[in-house]
Design a protein around this motif. Structure first.
Motif, short mmCIF file in Angstrom:
data_model
loop_
_atom_site.label_atom_id
_atom_site.label_comp_id
_atom_site.label_asym_id
_atom_site.label_seq_id
_atom_site.Cartn_x
_atom_site.Cartn_y
_atom_site.Cartn_z
N LYS A 192 5.09 -12.22 -3.92
CA LYS A 192 6.38 -11.53 -4.19
C LYS A 192 7.38 -12.69 -4.06
O LYS A 192 8.22 -12.40 -4.95
CB LYS A 192 6.50 -10.77 -2.95
CG LYS A 192 5.82 -9.36 -2.91
CD LYS A 192 6.29 -8.62 -1.73
CE LYS A 192 5.35 -7.19 -1.99
NZ LYS A 192 5.92 -6.41 -0.72
N ASN A 193 7.26 -13.87 -3.46
CA ASN A 193 8.30 -14.83 -3.61
C ASN A 193 8.22 -15.45 -5.02
O ASN A 193 9.31 -16.02 -5.46
CB ASN A 193 8.48 -15.76 -2.68
CG ASN A 193 8.49 -15.43 -1.20
OD1 ASN A 193 9.34 -14.56 -1.40
ND2 ASN A 193 8.18 -15.87 -0.06
N LEU A 194 6.95 -15.42 -5.61
CA LEU A 194 6.79 -16.17 -6.88
C LEU A 194 7.22 -15.05 -8.09
O LEU A 194 7.14 -15.30 -9.09
CB LEU A 194 5.47 -16.48 -7.21
CG LEU A 194 5.12 -17.82 -6.28
CD1 LEU A 194 3.42 -17.95 -6.64
CD2 LEU A 194 5.93 -18.72 -6.76
N GLY A 195 7.69 -13.69 -7.72
CA GLY A 195 8.07 -12.68 -8.71
C GLY A 195 6.80 -11.77 -9.03
O GLY A 195 7.18 -11.04 -10.13
N TYR A 196 5.89 -11.73 -8.34
CA TYR A 196 4.51 -10.56 -8.81
C TYR A 196 4.97 -9.53 -7.74
O TYR A 196 5.47 -9.54 -6.80
CB TYR A 196 3.20 -11.49 -8.04
CG TYR A 196 2.74 -12.44 -8.88
CD1 TYR A 196 2.06 -11.94 -9.89
CD2 TYR A 196 3.25 -13.69 -8.74
CE1 TYR A 196 1.39 -13.21 -10.93
CE2 TYR A 196 2.58 -14.60 -9.51
CZ TYR A 196 1.71 -14.36 -10.39
OH TYR A 196 1.23 -15.45 -11.14
N SER A 197 4.38 -8.49 -8.54
CA SER A 197 4.37 -7.09 -7.89
C SER A 197 2.89 -7.03 -7.26
O SER A 197 2.16 -7.53 -7.92
CB SER A 197 4.70 -6.14 -8.89
OG SER A 197 4.03 -6.03 -9.76
N VAL A 198 2.96 -6.33 -6.18
CA VAL A 198 1.51 -6.22 -5.61
C VAL A 198 1.15 -4.72 -5.28
O VAL A 198 1.99 -4.00 -4.96
CB VAL A 198 1.54 -7.13 -4.23
CG1 VAL A 198 0.25 -6.74 -3.44
CG2 VAL A 198 2.09 -8.56 -4.58
N ASP A 199 -0.27 -4.45 -5.63
CA ASP A 199 -0.61 -3.13 -5.88
C ASP A 199 -2.13 -3.14 -5.16
O ASP A 199 -2.61 -4.10 -5.36
CB ASP A 199 -0.67 -2.32 -7.31
CG ASP A 199 0.82 -2.11 -7.43
OD1 ASP A 199 1.78 -1.65 -6.81
OD2 ASP A 199 1.04 -2.70 -8.69
N GLN A 200 -2.48 -1.98 -4.68
CA GLN A 200 -3.76 -2.04 -4.35
C GLN A 200 -4.48 -0.84 -5.38
O GLN A 200 -3.82 0.34 -5.78
CB GLN A 200 -3.80 -1.35 -2.79
CG GLN A 200 -5.49 -1.14 -2.46
CD GLN A 200 -5.41 -0.56 -1.16
OE1 GLN A 200 -4.57 0.04 -0.57
NE2 GLN A 200 -6.65 -0.82 -0.20
N THR A 201 -5.66 -1.18 -5.88
CA THR A 201 -6.38 -0.55 -6.65
C THR A 201 -7.33 0.46 -5.91
O THR A 201 -7.36 0.41 -4.59
CB THR A 201 -7.51 -1.30 -7.49
OG1 THR A 201 -8.41 -1.87 -6.70
CG2 THR A 201 -6.82 -2.47 -8.20
N LYS A 202 -7.90 1.51 -6.68
CA LYS A 202 -8.65 2.47 -6.03
C LYS A 202 -9.84 1.98 -5.56
O LYS A 202 -10.34 2.49 -4.55
CB LYS A 202 -8.95 3.63 -7.18
CG LYS A 202 -8.01 4.53 -7.76
CD LYS A 202 -8.29 5.46 -8.59
CE LYS A 202 -7.33 6.13 -9.06
NZ LYS A 202 -7.75 7.20 -10.15
#
Length: 70
Positions: free
Chosen positions: A18-28
């Motif tokens: 997140k500090n590098l600018g990524y969005s984070v999600d969990q897949t199914k």
């Protein structure tokens, strides 16, 4: 983001991303997806069997940022 992370190392990795600018999600399938607009996503397991997988994913994120910046 959902509260799906129980491992402290994974929480640290997500905070790093997140500090590098990524969005984070969990897949199914319970994998973690790191993404930035206009680039291919990076996937990792949320419960890896390899003790170095956190470090490997962190390195992939760093390399990805360096490639995008170049």
């Amino acid at each position: 983001m959902k509260r799906f992370i129980k491992n402290g190392e994974m929480r640290d990795l997500i905070e790093f991303a997140k500090n590098l600018g990524y969005s984070v999600d969990q897949t199914k399938g319970k994998h973690i997806k790191f993404s930035q607009p206009g680039t291919n996503p990076i996937f990792t397991s949320s419960t890896p069997s390899d003790c170095r997988s956190w470090l490997n994913c962190r390195a992939r994120l760093k390399r990805h940022v360096a490639q995008v910046a170049a």
